[in-house]
Design a protein around this motif. Structure first.
Motif, short mmCIF file in Angstrom:
data_model
loop_
_atom_site.label_atom_id
_atom_site.label_comp_id
_atom_site.label_asym_id
_atom_site.label_seq_id
_atom_site.Cartn_x
_atom_site.Cartn_y
_atom_site.Cartn_z
N GLU A 86 2.03 1.88 -3.50
CA GLU A 86 0.93 2.45 -4.28
C GLU A 86 0.75 3.92 -3.94
O GLU A 86 0.51 4.75 -4.84
N ASP A 87 0.86 4.25 -2.67
CA ASP A 87 0.74 5.64 -2.22
C ASP A 87 1.85 6.51 -2.83
O ASP A 87 1.61 7.62 -3.28
N ASN A 138 2.70 10.92 -9.11
CA ASN A 138 1.84 11.42 -10.19
C ASN A 138 1.29 12.81 -9.85
O ASN A 138 1.20 13.67 -10.72
N GLU A 139 0.94 13.01 -8.58
CA GLU A 139 0.47 14.33 -8.15
C GLU A 139 1.56 15.38 -8.34
O GLU A 139 1.29 16.49 -8.80
N ARG A 163 1.05 7.24 -6.43
CA ARG A 163 0.01 8.28 -6.53
C ARG A 163 0.59 9.66 -6.28
O ARG A 163 0.31 10.62 -7.01
N LYS A 164 1.42 9.76 -5.24
CA LYS A 164 1.99 11.06 -4.90
C LYS A 164 2.98 11.54 -5.96
O LYS A 164 3.04 12.74 -6.25
N ARG A 221 0.83 -1.21 0.00
CA ARG A 221 0.00 0.00 0.00
C ARG A 221 0.87 1.26 0.00
O ARG A 221 0.52 2.26 -0.64
#
Length: 72
Positions: free
Chosen positions: A56-57, A63-64, A60-61, A53
């Motif tokens: 995955e986090d 990509n942000e 995501r970050k 997880r």
């Protein structure tokens, strides 16, 4: 874009990068425990799931960060 908005975006990027750094450190700590610790199977599975997880986090970050940097 006004300087205020630009400052906010720069702070957001820096905050995300700091979060990514801390998450990577937690992954490293858990991996060390998995390799060197005397862990029960339950705890081992828990750490493996947490690391999944966390990765995955991080994705995501990251990509942000890319999205915000494109706005700059």
């Amino acid at each position: 874009m006004s300087r205020g908005k630009l400052d906010e975006k720069e702070k957001e990027v820096e905050n995300l990068r700091q979060q990514i750094k801390h998450t990577k450190e937690r992954i490293g700590d858990a991996e060390f425990a998995l390799e060197h610790g005397d862990l029960s199977e339950g705890r081992r599975r828990e750490l493996e799931l947490k690391n999944k997880r966390r990765r995955e986090d991080i994705a995501r970050k990251q990509n942000e960060v890319l999205d915000v940097e494109e706005e700059l």
